[in-house]
Design an enzyme around this catalytic site. Structure first.
Site, PDB file in Angstrom:
ATOM      1  N   ASP A 158       0.868  -1.180   0.000  1.00 16.21           N
ATOM      2  CA  ASP A 158       0.000   0.000   0.000  1.00 16.21           C
ATOM      3  C   ASP A 158       0.908   1.234   0.000  1.00 16.21           C
ATOM      4  O   ASP A 158       2.062   1.190   0.429  1.00 16.21           O
ATOM      5  CB  ASP A 158      -0.958  -0.019   1.190  1.00 16.21           C
ATOM      6  N   SER A 159       0.340   2.335  -0.480  1.00 15.97           N
ATOM      7  CA  SER A 159       1.142   3.509  -0.828  1.00 15.97           C
ATOM      8  C   SER A 159       1.512   4.386   0.350  1.00 15.97           C
ATOM      9  O   SER A 159       2.395   5.227   0.233  1.00 15.97           O
ATOM     10  CB  SER A 159       0.354   4.342  -1.822  1.00 15.97           C
ATOM     11  N   GLY A 160       0.817   4.257   1.467  1.00 15.78           N
ATOM     12  CA  GLY A 160       1.158   5.066   2.633  1.00 15.78           C
ATOM     13  C   GLY A 160       0.128   6.092   3.015  1.00 15.78           C
ATOM     14  O   GLY A 160      -0.022   6.410   4.191  1.00 15.78           O
ATOM     15  N   GLY A 161      -0.590   6.621   2.044  1.00 14.17           N
ATOM     16  CA  GLY A 161      -1.541   7.694   2.331  1.00 14.17           C
ATOM     17  C   GLY A 161      -2.559   7.290   3.391  1.00 14.17           C
ATOM     18  O   GLY A 161      -2.828   8.036   4.336  1.00 14.17           O
ATOM     19  N   PHE A 162      -3.106   6.097   3.236  1.00 16.92           N
ATOM     20  CA  PHE A 162      -4.144   5.617   4.156  1.00 16.92           C
ATOM     21  C   PHE A 162      -3.584   5.433   5.562  1.00 16.92           C
ATOM     22  O   PHE A 162      -4.228   5.787   6.555  1.00 16.92           O
ATOM     23  CB  PHE A 162      -4.706   4.297   3.620  1.00 16.92           C
ATOM     24  N   ASP A 164      -2.950   8.071  -2.467  1.00 13.37           N
ATOM     25  CA  ASP A 164      -4.311   8.601  -2.530  1.00 13.37           C
ATOM     26  C   ASP A 164      -4.664   9.235  -1.195  1.00 13.37           C
ATOM     27  O   ASP A 164      -3.894   9.152  -0.238  1.00 13.37           O
ATOM     28  CB  ASP A 164      -5.306   7.471  -2.857  1.00 13.37           C
ATOM     29  N   GLN A 172     -11.636   6.599  -5.523  1.00 12.02           N
ATOM     30  CA  GLN A 172     -12.183   7.188  -4.301  1.00 12.02           C
ATOM     31  C   GLN A 172     -13.567   7.756  -4.634  1.00 12.02           C
ATOM     32  O   GLN A 172     -14.101   7.460  -5.677  1.00 12.02           O
ATOM     33  CB  GLN A 172     -11.235   8.251  -3.735  1.00 12.02           C
ATOM     34  N   GLY A 230     -11.415   3.725   0.048  1.00 13.27           N
ATOM     35  CA  GLY A 230     -12.374   4.572   0.740  1.00 13.27           C
ATOM     36  C   GLY A 230     -13.638   3.847   1.161  1.00 13.27           C
ATOM     37  O   GLY A 230     -14.682   4.478   1.359  1.00 13.27           O
ATOM     38  N   ASP A 239      -7.653  -7.500   0.987  1.00  7.92           N
ATOM     39  CA  ASP A 239      -6.694  -7.598   2.090  1.00  7.92           C
ATOM     40  C   ASP A 239      -7.395  -7.137   3.346  1.00  7.92           C
ATOM     41  O   ASP A 239      -8.328  -6.321   3.269  1.00  7.92           O
ATOM     42  CB  ASP A 239      -5.479  -6.688   1.860  1.00  7.92           C
TER      43      ASP A 239
HETATM   44  N1  GUN Z   1      -6.675   0.575   2.643  1.00  7.41           N
HETATM   45  C1  GUN Z   1      -8.005   0.541   2.912  1.00  7.41           C
HETATM   46  N2  GUN Z   1      -8.640   1.537   2.267  1.00  7.41           N
HETATM   47  C2  GUN Z   1      -7.698   2.221   1.583  1.00  7.41           C
HETATM   48  C3  GUN Z   1      -7.746   3.377   0.728  1.00  7.41           C
HETATM   49  O1  GUN Z   1      -8.786   3.978   0.470  1.00  7.41           O
HETATM   50  N3  GUN Z   1      -6.535   3.792   0.214  1.00  7.41           N
HETATM   51  C4  GUN Z   1      -5.363   3.140   0.481  1.00  7.41           C
HETATM   52  N4  GUN Z   1      -4.236   3.605  -0.062  1.00  7.41           N
HETATM   53  N5  GUN Z   1      -5.306   2.068   1.278  1.00  7.41           N
HETATM   54  C5  GUN Z   1      -6.461   1.624   1.816  1.00  7.41           C
END
Ligand code: GUN
Length: 378
Positions: free
Chosen positions: A97-101, A151, A195, A222, A272
């Site tokens: 995952d990118s980190g933003g969340f 995101d 999103q 989201g 996940d």
């Molecule tokens: N993990 C659960 N929901 C999200 C999301 O909306 N964005 C990201 N990057 N990871 C998530």
């Protein structure tokens, strides 16, 4: 021209049954059978489990987190040690995952600007900046097979203006993420993230914007952020039909076995969630007959296993009374056993789903599985 046609496609759709799909996603570190559940190994470790058990349970791919790994032990250190697969010994496909969340959910004092998110590390309070470009750089250094765009995810309920601002920002970050990913070697993938909160029109705009940019696969983000399940399913119904059929679709952070079954029915390929391992650490087992709370005193004298027909040895062999004792006594082994039992149950569910779709009997599988859950643990 459709930009999706420019990008190599590593996903092969093998069969459909209604909107449900089964396929194969080929990554540099191996093949992922879909629908797939990705156990979450946040900081380069599956809490309470050996990688060999994760593999034996049937997982093809696991998830790691940019946010945690960039803070500790650092992406540069992992790269110097040969990448995340070699560093951890998992050696299979990995999505990050990118980190933003995670910045949103874990760190203090964050600030979101057009350029980046600035936050204080939850480990030592250091000030850190994460831009879409840096997020891709970190994910490339980690050696992730599937990178996610950066995101901004908004918790629900939220005002339309906030949801729309975050969705538009995420679209602009999607473009920047794609540009930053252009130098990645063949076979590595980047997924965009839809999103738009609980507003159909914003979900449409987000999906169409991402498809116009073009990604190897598409995630729906989201969701499972405070809304009822019916709203989540309605948003999947609004989004999935707008995504290219030949590309994988990933519902982020979901969910319960029931959420997964419902989302597969609506055309989702990947999932996940921390739930199987986290609930396991808290004494809860997932079984064919629903969730079982091993803390409950009714298990104290029960010699039966959780499921005598399970193919997973500890679900088939360990007495409920023993699991109850371990959980009550706070023994590490209790958390370990319940984590592996739960990951094995999730993988058993996914295998059942894949077989049912391939054999054109998903509806029957759906009905029977729900009836078993409804029967409950007796
Ligand atoms: N993990 C659960 N929901 C999200 C999301 O909306 N964005 C990201 N990057 N990871 C998530």
């Amino acid at each position: 021209m459709n930009p999706n046609h420019d990008l190599p496609n590593h996903f092969e759709l093998l069969g459909t049954d209604g909107a449900a799909r089964t396929g194969r996603l080929t990554t540099p570190h191996g093949v992922v059978r879909t629908p797939a559940f990705m156990p979450v190994g946040t900081a380069g470790a599956m809490k309470g489990m050996h990688w060999r058990e994760v593999r034996d349970a049937g997982a093809d791919i696991v998830l790691g987190n940019t946010y945690h790994l960039m803070l500790r032990p650092s992406a540069e250190r992992i790269a110097a040690l040969g990448g995340l697969q070699k560093f951890t010994g998992w050696n299979g496909p990995m999505l990050t995952d990118s980190g933003g969340f995670q910045v949103m959910s874990l760190s203090d004092l964050r600030k979101v600007t057009e350029n980046a998110v600035t936050f204080r590390s939850h480990i030592d309070g250091a000030k850190v900046e994460l831009s879409p470009e840096r997020s891709i750089e970190v994910q490339r250094l980690l050696g992730s097979d599937i990178a996610m765009q950066m995101d901004e995810c908004v918790r629900l309920p939220a005002e339309r203006a906030d949801i729309e601002r975050a969705m538009q920002l995420s679209l602009r970050w999607a473009e920047r993420s794609k540009r930053a990913f252009e130098s990645a070697p063949d076979g590595y993938m980047l997924f965009g993230i839809v999103q738009g909160g609980d507003i159909p029109q914003l979900r449409h705009e987000s999906a169409q914007g991402l498809v116009a940019i073009g990604f190897h696969g598409y995630a729906i983000g989201g969701l499972a952020v405070g809304e009822p399940q019916a709203v989540m399913l309605a948003m999947i119904d609004e989004t999935a039909p707008l995504l290219p059929k030949q590309r994988p679709r990933y519902l982020m952070g979901v969910g319960t076995p029931d959420d997964i079954l419902e989302a597969v029915k609506r055309g989702i390929d990947m999932f996940d969630c921390v739930m199987p391992t986290r609930n396991g650490r808290h004494g809860v087992a997932f079984t064919r007959f629903g969730q079982v709370n091993l803390r409950n005193a009714r298990h104290a004298d029960d010699p039966r296993p959780l499921d005598e027909e399970s193919s997973w040895p500890s679900a088939r062999n360990c007495a409920r009374a023993y699991l109850h004792h371990l959980v009550k006594a706070g023994e590490t082994l209790g958390a370990m056993l319940l984590s592996e039992i739960n990951i094995a149950y999730y993988q058993f569910l996914m295998q059942g789903i894949r077989d049912a779709i391939a054999q054109g009997r998903f509806d029957e599988f759906y009905q029977r599985t729900r009836a078993d859950w409804a029967r409950g643990d007796i």
